[in-house]
Write an enzyme that holds these catalytic residues in place. Structure first.
Site, PDB file in Angstrom:
ATOM      1  CD1 TRP A   1       0.733  -0.430   3.105  1.00 61.22           C
ATOM      2  CD2 TRP A   1      -0.539   1.357   3.473  1.00 61.22           C
ATOM      3  NE1 TRP A   1       1.103   0.102   4.320  1.00 61.22           N
ATOM      4  CE2 TRP A   1       0.342   1.205   4.580  1.00 61.22           C
ATOM      5  CE3 TRP A   1      -1.435   2.413   3.494  1.00 61.22           C
ATOM      6  CZ2 TRP A   1       0.348   2.068   5.675  1.00 61.22           C
ATOM      7  CZ3 TRP A   1      -1.422   3.285   4.591  1.00 61.22           C
ATOM      8  CH2 TRP A   1      -0.542   3.103   5.659  1.00 61.22           C
ATOM      9  CG  ASP A   2       4.814   0.775   1.495  1.00 59.11           C
ATOM     10  OD1 ASP A   2       3.868   0.124   1.962  1.00 59.11           O
ATOM     11  OD2 ASP A   2       5.973   0.687   1.925  1.00 59.11           O
TER      12      ASP A   2
ATOM     13  CE  LYS B   1       6.575  -1.579  11.801  1.00 56.74           C
ATOM     14  NZ  LYS B   1       6.226  -2.666  10.905  1.00 56.74           N
ATOM     15  CD  GLN B   2       3.214   1.929   9.649  1.00 55.68           C
ATOM     16  OE1 GLN B   2       3.717   0.824   9.782  1.00 55.68           O
ATOM     17  NE2 GLN B   2       2.994   2.470   8.471  1.00 55.68           N
TER      18      GLN B   2
ATOM     19  CD  GLU C   1       2.998  -3.866   9.757  1.00 58.79           C
ATOM     20  OE1 GLU C   1       4.185  -3.959  10.104  1.00 58.79           O
ATOM     21  OE2 GLU C   1       2.592  -4.100   8.610  1.00 58.79           O
TER      22      GLU C   1
END
Ligand code: BGC
Length: 767
Positions: A358-359, A601-602, A489
């Site tokens: 998906w990046d 994480k993000q 994640e």
């Protein structure tokens, strides 16, 4: 400690001095590519020390067996690997019979330079071999942007303190393996080895996927720049071919080998014509010759830099970093082939299988859309459009019906092909980014035809998925989305991830809105789409209901949307309370400990706020940033850029700058201690976003481009350019103000700090 050996320079990445411990990191950092093929910066001559060999061909992969312990229905059948391809860069070198190997001789004056302006990798050093003979070596290598199947090496050796024999043994080796193979498989079958006068070919194919590749080399020799003809000794083994050339040279002479290498492959040629195609392309390259090819390479890069360059004054490390990011993105994807995409590691390593994530939709499309012609971003959208049937099959395998599509989290050909379930697969949020990318593209380019011709089919299939994936909760009288992993994640199998729910609702709304437009303005196309997708009215009614009743977890106490149900049950200890020895937590802690921790994480909720910033007021954005940023460990490369953009938005420029440095020099300074595995290519687009959307404040809402430039105190000025609907806008910002110019022929109307202005060609607008 972060690594700190790359020498700051505006246009080049430079390493001085030979340090064995940096070899694998440098092999990643100095990687070269041309959008079709790419290579790690492995040495041409033998190297017996630690090295990670890698040459890659866009689109060529192998379906490796997954390593799942207990396989369950719905798990992907395989994990796709971008393959390490046959090596054509190798040249063994012997000096008076002794092998040149930097691991076993004394090395001085070692310098490596990746010249980003010209797209050329240069390495030079002095080596003292056993017995005391000293040679000076200079190797120049590039992968041609003009002839994208070809690469060229110029490899020169000059004896410094002796006269004697030098031997070059150029070779092709097809006996290569992947470092990252699940069961140590060998993925290539050798079909044919051919020898020509000073050229050689190995035809091979991948097992299972049957991609055919011809790897070719053609060599020329010069002594002190004059062409010489030497007899060769050929050695052909089961998987390799080499030619040996020897000559006596005097002290101070320069003996040079030009090696032209090629891959021709079955995605672009008929299988039976591959050797012929290699022969032809090598002949073409050698006729043009090294000097002319390098000139063309410089010109091709100059064309790219003309729009893509970002100039930062007063901070050389930031300047070097942004150019490095832009350079690598262009080395990875040129945008001319809609079958190719941008793997998270590009052509610089094997991690992530080299596949599409998906990046691309969430991070990369804006970069390519703004710095290249619009057909490039369209090709990226078409990549997914062409895989729609596979996405529908993927959804069917999981029990969805009626043409619902679930795009894969990881793919090479449209099929799901990741290596793990709970984390990756449950990240169904990726389906939303497919639609978001269409929205982004149409908003930016104004090309609504894309939606009519292609996009709407994708949108309907994705909306069907969201509607079927939502569950009506009687208890809440709301639709909920259960059992997902959000972008963060470090939380798996959670209910009501806010980002996923928000995106799902938005997708349904956006599809309904566009269907209406098509119905009213393009009735014939509407009929065609309805017939092709079997769309019925009841579906639309249901979609509307889901959008109205979607559930969003919210905390009254903190006045923020919660990342998921139960987030506040966690002990909210902020990241600054963690000891250094705990970081990064994904290398120090058990998965169990990570899952029950509050650490993010993000960007997750903030990712949604970034996408849909126009739907939130500044106070709300600030609240969410203040709540989530202290809990975020940024252990994904895709995280700091989002935080940097939002920090700029809410006027936290110091924070934005801190996050900017982290994203832009992630690989050069090796923040996450993993650069040896390859570069973080997709997050490099995030770095570009941190400047253009972050400091530059570019937004694209309500059909008008707007800017609100700010500047970190560490910089004197910066400027960037973007292509937008026929204009090429240059934005310059320093501490006094900002300037806008239009380097194209079409005037453009924009908002600068809320004020509407028209920027005419060759006119300066100053604020
Ligand atoms: C990130 C994902 C991303 C993947 C590939 C992971 O570490 O969490 O969001 O898609 O890397 O870049």
């Amino acid at each position: 400690m972060n690594q700190n050996y790359i020498i700051p320079n505006e246009w080049s990445i430079i390493e001085r001095g030979f340090h064995r411990e940096n070899v694998t990191a440098s092999e990643s950092i100095f990687s070269i590519g041309n959008g079709s093929i790419g290579q790690r910066a492995n040495f041409e001559e033998k190297y017996s020390g630690e090295t990670f060999q890698g040459s890659y061909i866009g689109g060529i992969y192998y379906p490796d067996k997954t390593r799942v312990g207990w396989w369950k229905n719905g798990y992907p059948e395989y994990f796709a690997k971008v393959l390490n391809a046959p090596n054509w860069i190798g040249i063994y070198v012997k000096i008076n019979g002794i092998e040149l190997d930097l691991n076993s001789c004394k090395v001085s004056d070692f310098e490596r330079e990746l010249n980003m302006k010209d797209g050329v990798l240069i390495r030079s050093f002095v080596a003292e071999l056993k017995g005391g003979s000293k040679v000076k070596v200079r190797a120049t290598r590039f992968l041609s942007l003009d002839i994208n199947e070809v690469g060229v090496i110029k490899y020169s050796v000059s004896p410094i303190n002796f006269s004697g024999e030098i031997e070059f043994t150029p070779y092709i080796d097809a006996g290569i393996v992947n470092e990252d193979s699940n069961y140590d498989g060998f993925f290539w079958k050798i079909l044919q080895i051919e020898e020509g006068k000073h050229e050689a070919y190995i035809l091979s194919k991948t097992y299972k996927t049957e991609f055919h590749v011809c790897t070719g080399m053609k060599v020329e020799l010069t002594l002190n720049e004059f062409e010489i003809e030497l007899d060769k000794e050929t050695e052909i083994n089961e998987k390799s071919i080499s030619f040996k050339y020897k000559t006596n040279v005097n002290q101070g002479d320069t003996f040079t080998m030009y090696k032209y290498g090629t891959y021709t492959q079955s995605m672009n040629h008929k299988k039976e014509e591959l050797i012929f195609a290699s022969e032809k392309v090598l002949q073409k390259a050698s006729i043009i010759g090294f000097k002319e090819l390098i000139k063309k390479q410089k010109n091709a890069w100059a064309k790219i830099w003309k729009t893509a360059d970002i100039v930062i004054n007063g901070d050389i490390k930031a300047q070097q970093a942004i150019r490095f990011n832009i350079f690598q993105l262009n080395q990875t994807y040129s945008g001319e082939d809609s079958r190719l995409n941008i793997g998270p590691k590009g052509f610089t390593g094997e991690k992530y299988g080299g596949s599409t994530y998906w990046d691309t939709e969430a991070f990369c499309i804006p970069f390519y859309m703004s710095t290249k012609d619009k057909h490039v971003a369209k090709n990226l959208l078409l990549y997914r459009y062409n895989q729609l049937n596979k996405a529908i099959e993927n959804a069917e395998k999981l029990g969805f019906k009626n043409g619902a599509a679930l795009y894969p989290m990881v793919t090479m050909n449209g099929e799901e092909c990741h290596n793990e379930w709970e984390i990756t697969f449950e990240e169904i949020h990726r389906n939303g980014s497919m639609l978001y990318a269409i929205y982004n593209y149409v908003n930016y380019t104004g090309d609504f035809n894309y939606v009519v011709e292609f996009g709407m089919e994708v949108m309907i299939a994705i909306s069907r998925f969201w509607e079927q994936r939502s569950t009506f909760s009687k208890a809440r009288e709301k639709y909920v989305i259960l059992g997902v992993t959000g972008p963060n994640e470090y939380e798996n199998n959670v209910n009501n991830n806010w980002y996923t729910n928000y995106l799902a609702k938005w997708c349904l709304e956006y599809t309904l809105e566009n269907l209406d437009v098509i119905k009213n303005k393009y009735p014939e196309d509407h009929r065609r789409i309805v017939a092709k997708t079997n769309l019925n009215k009841m579906e639309l009614v249901k979609w509307k209901e889901v959008t109205k009743l979607m559930y969003f977890p919210y905390s009254e106490e903190y006045q923020v949307y919660l990342q998921q149900d139960g987030f506040l049950d966690k002990e909210l200890i902020t990241v600054d309370k963690l000891s250094k020895s705990d970081r990064p937590i994904n290398q120090k802690w058990s998965w169990d400990r990570i899952l029950r921790s509050p650490y993010i994480k993000q960007a997750d909720v903030l990712q949604g706020i970034y996408f849909f910033e126009n739907e939130f007021d500044t106070n709300t954005i600030k609240n969410h940033f203040d709540f989530y940023e202290p809990l975020t460990v940024h252990e994904s490369s895709l995280s700091p850029c989002v935080h940097s953009i939002i920090a700029s938005k809410i006027n936290k420029i110091e924070k934005a700058y801190e996050m900017y440095l982290r994203t832009s020099r992630l690989d050069l300074d090796d923040y996450n201690n993993e650069v040896h595995e390859g570069l973080h290519i997709t997050s490099m687009a995030g770095t570009w976003l941190s400047i253009v959307q972050g400091f530059g404040g570019m937004r694209n809402f309500d059909n008008i481009l707007s800017f609100d430039p700010q500047i970190p105190k560490q910089w004197k000025s910066y400027s960037f350019k973007i292509n937008y609907r026929g204009s090429t806008l240059k934005v310059f910002k320093d501490h006094k103000g900002c300037k806008f110019t239009n380097e194209n022929t079409k005037p453009v109307e924009i908002l600068i700090q809320g004020k509407k202005v028209t920027v005419n060609p060759d006119e300066l607008v100053e604020l």
